[in-house]
Design an enzyme around this catalytic site. Structure first.
Site, PDB file in Angstrom:
ATOM      1  CE  LYS A   1       5.844  -3.357   6.459  1.00  0.00           C
ATOM      2  NZ  LYS A   1       7.100  -3.071   5.008  1.00  0.00           N
TER       3      LYS A   1
HETATM    4  N1  PMP Z   1       7.030  -7.358  11.117  1.00  0.00           N
HETATM    5  C1  PMP Z   1       5.222  -6.731  10.921  1.00  0.00           C
HETATM    6  C2  PMP Z   1       4.395  -8.023  11.963  1.00  0.00           C
HETATM    7  C3  PMP Z   1       4.918  -6.820   9.531  1.00  0.00           C
HETATM    8  O1  PMP Z   1       3.386  -6.653   9.170  1.00  0.00           O
HETATM    9  C4  PMP Z   1       5.875  -6.633   8.650  1.00  0.00           C
HETATM   10  C5  PMP Z   1       5.741  -6.015   6.746  1.00  0.00           C
HETATM   11  N2  PMP Z   1       5.129  -7.545   6.822  1.00  0.00           N
HETATM   12  C6  PMP Z   1       7.380  -6.518   9.232  1.00  0.00           C
HETATM   13  C7  PMP Z   1       7.458  -7.425  10.383  1.00  0.00           C
HETATM   14  C8  PMP Z   1       8.519  -6.971   8.013  1.00  0.00           C
HETATM   15  O2  PMP Z   1       9.028  -5.615   7.548  1.00  0.00           O
HETATM   16  P1  PMP Z   1       9.741  -5.452   6.298  1.00  0.00           P
HETATM   17  O3  PMP Z   1       8.604  -5.402   5.245  1.00  0.00           O
HETATM   18  O4  PMP Z   1      10.382  -4.469   6.052  1.00  0.00           O
HETATM   19  O5  PMP Z   1      10.474  -6.879   5.635  1.00  0.00           O
END
Ligand code: PMP
Length: 387
Positions: free
Chosen positions: A74
């Site tokens: 992120k």
């Molecule tokens: N793993 C964690 C710990 C996350 O916080 C997130 C995002 N919410 C993701 C994976 C998934 O990523 P994306 O939002 O790009 O689908």
């Protein structure tokens, strides 16, 4: 079943020493990096040796927990959303502007730290069932944190809707000329673009274009969509299988497999359920976001992972590889093994290690202990996964 075989041979001491980075050798390396933002991206792609050995395929993982601001993928997204808002004049440093976001934690942590670095405040709305480590960290990063009761997305009090409303209220009312900016990770193009322009190309380069599958879970869907679009449309690697790793309780698996969020045989009550019934944090969702939609057509398959499988995999990774991760990374690794077993021997599968287990001590790792998994033999897990 498989055997892990003899331990890896340690490298020759002198040889190893000669390959350590030597400070001052490369003049480029002497340049001071400009700010914390330069710690984002270019994460290593590591082989998870125990999983390669177990499957007879090569399992590679992008160590996204090494992004150096908020320690998750992120960081890339938060920086891209802020930069785009700055380009559009929606955020101006040191004007008193506040970044508002609805997040289960990771995006909020990256935004809160980057906000500090770039002259903004952060206001984060998150559901109250997420690990306390995340809200504590947000507090210490100086963000305003609202932990709200879990509610369906149709409710005005859902954490995303609340963040949007707070940003709107700020925008309309600030007498000091400051603005509120709703980052909107679930729908913002800046999210999947971060993975299209960086995560995807990095994976392509680090594998030398030699990969057979990419496996990832979806929260916003930004990672899987951005990477899939890079691989299939920019790198023209149409044969790379894109596989969604979906935790129990999430509707995305059915969407990919059957075109609908729920199977017709499920009760009507379940159909309306918005929350994902899983202890896994960060992935799994029961609606189609713009970020997921951006890559949905490129997803070839989906696999369903139970909480029990995720817990057992997390233990396995610590025990055999010294890799200590959170729940979404663990789901990804289970799905990577299942995907690997559906491909010929020698295939290469790439997945994502999203964040460290240190962010999940009070929930996921506590549960692993409570389930008595610490001393359990992982044989059953691998039999279940078809190894
Ligand atoms: N793993 C964690 C710990 C996350 O916080 C997130 C995002 N919410 C993701 C994976 C998934 O990523 P994306 O939002 O790009 O689908």
């Amino acid at each position: 079943f498989f055997s892990l075989g003899p331990p890896l041979e340690l490298e020759d001491h002198e040889d190893h020493k000669s390959r350590l980075p030597s400070p001052g050798h490369d003049p480029q390396e002497q340049q001071p990096a400009e700010g914390i933002e330069s710690c984002i991206g270019n994460t290593p792609l590591i082989e998870i040796r125990s999983l390669s050995k177990a499957t007879g395929r090569t399992i590679l993982a992008k160590a996204e927990f090494l992004n150096g601001v908020g320690n998750s993928p992120k960081d890339r997204v938060a920086l891209n959303m802020i930069r785009e808002a700055e380009r559009n004049g929606l955020l101006v440093p040191h004007r008193g502007d506040t970044i508002y976001e609805g997040t289960v934690g990771s995006t909020g942590i990256s935004l809160a730290a980057l906000a500090r670095a770039r002259g903004y405040k952060a206001h984060i709305c998150m559901p109250d069932d997420q690990a306390l480590e995340k809200s504590d960290l947000l507090h210490h990063l100086g963000a305003t944190v609202e932990r709200v009761a879990v509610a369906p997305i149709t409710s005005p009090d859902h954490f995303v809707n609340l963040a949007r409303r707070r940003a709107y209220d700020h925008a309309g009312n600030a007498a000091d000329g400051s603005r509120g900016f709703f980052a909107n990770q679930f729908e913002s193009e800046a999210n999947w673009h971060a993975h299209l322009t960086a995560t995807g190309p990095e994976i392509w380069k680090q594998t030398g274009g030699h990969l057979d599958a990419f496996v990832a879970g979806a929260g916003t869907g930004g990672t899987i969509s951005g990477v899939a679009r890079y691989l299939k449309m920019e790198a023209n690697a149409g044969a790379v299988r894109i596989v969604l790793a979906d935790p129990q309780g999430s509707g995305l698996y059915n969407k990919i497999k059957h075109g609908v969020m729920y199977s017709p045989t499920e009760r009507e009550g379940t159909r309306r359920r918005q929350q994902v019934d899983s202890m896994v944090e960060g992935i799994g969702i029961n609606r189609i976001t713009d970020n997921f939609e951006a890559g949905r057509d490129l997803i070839d398959d989906a696999v369903k992972v139970t909480d029990g499988q995720a817990c057992r995999m997390a233990r396995w990774l610590v025990e055999n590889d010294g890799i200590f991760v959170g729940s979404s990374s663990s789901v990804n690794c289970v799905a990577a093994v299942m995907t690997a077993m559906s491909l010929p021997e020698g295939s290469r599968v790439v997945t994502i290690l999203c964040d460290s287990g240190t962010r999940h001590l009070s929930k996921f790792w506590k549960r692993i202990k409570e389930m008595g998994l610490e001393d359990e033999d992982a044989t059953n897990l691998f039999v279940e996964l078809g190894v």
